[in-house]
Design an enzyme around this catalytic site. Structure first.
Site, PDB file in Angstrom:
ATOM      1  N   GLY A  43       0.784  -1.231   0.000  1.00 58.81           N
ATOM      2  CA  GLY A  43       0.000   0.000   0.000  1.00 58.81           C
ATOM      3  C   GLY A  43       0.807   1.268   0.000  1.00 58.81           C
ATOM      4  N   SER A  44       0.497   2.197  -0.892  1.00 59.46           N
ATOM      5  CA  SER A  44       1.221   3.457  -0.949  1.00 59.46           C
ATOM      6  C   SER A  44       0.638   4.337  -2.040  1.00 59.46           C
ATOM      7  CB  SER A  44       2.715   3.216  -1.204  1.00 59.46           C
ATOM      8  OG  SER A  44       2.886   2.631  -2.477  1.00 59.46           O
TER       9      SER A  44
END
Length: 210
Positions: A175-176
Site C-alpha cells: 500500500g502506498s
C-alpha cells in the site's frame, strides 16, 4: 545469471523477485506446522500465497504515441494539483492493486533520493510528509510515497540509467502512493484524468501534450 525459484513456473502470474523472500518464512513454517496444527499451517501457507499475489508483476502494453504521459501505478487518482509552476498527479495504490511502478515518460535518471518520514495512510493529505523515494529524471519526477503499512520501497533504477515510457522502475510493498511532478510544458488542458479515476500503470494515458 539469476535463476527463477522452482515454484515460479507453477504460479499463474509473474511476481517481483522480492516476493519470494517475503513469502519464504510463512511458507516454510506453514509446511512444517501443517501436519500438527492444520488450521495454523493452512493460514501460514495462505499468507505466503497472498504475499506472492500482492507482488504480482504483469506485463503491460504501453501506448507508443508521442507526447503522452502514462500512469506510474495501478490505482485511483487521488491528487491533481499545482506544485509551484507545475502539476502533480498522484495515484493511490490499494492493497488489491499491482504495486509495480512504471516510468510515465522516457528520460534519463539524474538522481534517486530517499527521504525518511512519517507513515500516515497514503490516501490522506498528511501523506505528503511520509517516507518517500524520488526518481528525478530532470524534466519530471516520480515520487513513491509509503503508506501507513508500507515500509519497503524498492527502486529498480539508479542515476545514469535511461528509462523508456512504461518501463518498470521499482515496486513498493503493502500500500502506498505514486505521484508524478509533470514537465513544465504540461498544463491543466493537457490532463486526461481527474481525482477518482481508475488507472493502470504503463497503459492509461494521464496527459497528452500537443
Amino acid at each position: 545469471m539469476a535463476r527463477d525459484p522452482p515454484l515460479a513456473s507453477v504460479l499463474p502470474f509473474p511476481v517481483v523477485d522480492e516476493a519470494w523472500r517475503l513469502a519464504l518464512a510463512p511458507a516454510l513454517v506453514g509446511a512444517a506446522t501443517l501436519p500438527f496444527l492444520p488450521p495454523v499451517g493452512v493460514a501460514l501457507l495462505a499468507l505466503a500465497l497472498g504475499t506472492l499475489w500482492f507482488h504480482r508483476d504483469p506485463d503491460r502494453e504501453t501506448p507508443g504515441a508521442e507526447g503522452i504521459v502514462v500512469a506510474p501505478a495501478d490505482g485511483t487518482v487521488s491528487v491533481v494539483r499545482e506544485e509551484g509552476s507545475r502539476l502533480r498527479v498522484g495515484v493511490f495504490m490499494n492493497v488489491t492493486d499491482v504495486h509495480v511502478n512504471r516510468a510515465p515518460i522516457a528520460g534519463d535518471v539524474r538522481e534517486v533520493r530517499h527521504r525518511p518520514g512519517a507513515n500516515r495512510p497514503a490516501f490522506s493529505k498528511e501523506s505528503d510528509r511520509n517516507e518517500q523515494v524520488a526518481i528525478d529524471c530532470g524534466k519530471y519526477e516520480l515520487l513513491v510515497i509509503a503508506g501507513w503499512f508500507a515500509r519497503r520501497i524498492h527502486p529498480a533504477v539508479e542515476p545514469g540509467d535511461t528509462v523508456d515510457r512504461g518501463q518498470r522502475v521499482g515496486h513498493v510493498s503493502f500500500g502506498s502512493r505514486a505521484d508524478v511532478i509533470l514537465p513544465a510544458d504540461v498544463d491543466e488542458d493537457d490532463l486526461l484524468v481527474r481525482e477518482g479515476d481508475a488507472v493502470r500503470a504503463g497503459e492509461t494515458i494521464i496527459a497528452e501534450r500537443e
